[in-house]
Design a protein around this motif. Structure first.
Motif: not given
Length: 218
Positions: A31-32, A39-44, A50-52
């Protein structure tokens, strides 16, 4: 997730499979990024909240699996074992991308700080997660900005300690590795030209190539 369309459900599943993240985290990252998977990978991977979570004890175990018997570093034998565990060739470009994430100072060496900090940044604390991140690291080469950063990192990483220049055969190998992935059609002609004109590659030559070939297409 049942309310999502099929395309977005597939993205959630793919994101979870690659990152090992929960469905909640996958939805948050997608969603971000307006549902763009890369792009979601970059956010993560760029946002610690948000990262594990990574387990320090597991990171220490991974480090000691690959650490050299006589030095507090991971050297050639340890990196070879790591590649075997990851089922990748030591010459695979993904190992350059991994070294970039670790901010490694020298080719075929990881200090403890480089190794653990790099894995924390990638959200890795197990071999399973390590294998899952391989696809993500490959995808980073398709990002023009990241490719440029990896290209610039490679000069200092590949040159021998104490040297200001890059050995010609090393530079040629690096260009062939990088631009086989980037699919620049003239890389072989460029390398043949270098063998006639140069004995070694200075940072000025390396940066000039970046300005002439990479930047105009970025």
């Amino acid at each position: 997730m049942n309310k999502l369309g099929r395309s977005n459900r597939d993205k959630v599943q793919q994101f979870m499979a690659i990152t090992g993240a929960s469905e909640k985290v996958a939805l948050q990252a997608l969603k971000a990024s307006d549902w763009h998977l890369e792009g979601a990978f970059d956010v993560f991977y760029s946002q610690p909240h948000i990262r594990t979570y990574t387990d320090t004890r597991h990171l220490e175990e991974l480090y000691h699996r690959y650490k050299d018997s006589y030095a507090d570093m991971i050297l050639v034998d340890g990196i070879t074992l790591l590649c075997n565990d990851l089922q990748v060739d030591p010459q695979d470009i993904v190992m350059l991308v991994l070294s970039w994430h670790m901010k490694a100072a020298t080719m075929c060496e990881f200090s403890k700080q480089e190794f653990i900090s790099g894995l924390q940044a990638l959200g890795i604390d197990t071999l399973e997660k390590f294998r899952e991140r391989i696809q993500y690291m490959r995808s980073e080469l398709k990002d023009d900005q990241k490719f440029r950063e990896i290209y610039n990192f490679a000069f200092g990483w590949a040159k021998e300690k104490g040297q200001k220049s890059l050995a010609l055969d090393t530079a040629i190998g690096m260009w062939q590795l990088l631009f086989a992935e980037n699919q620049w059609p003239l890389v072989d002609h460029w390398c043949q030209f270098l063998q006639v004109v140069f004995f070694c590659i200075l940072i000025e030559h390396y940066n000039l190539f970046e300005l002439l070939i990479i930047s105009p297409h970025a």
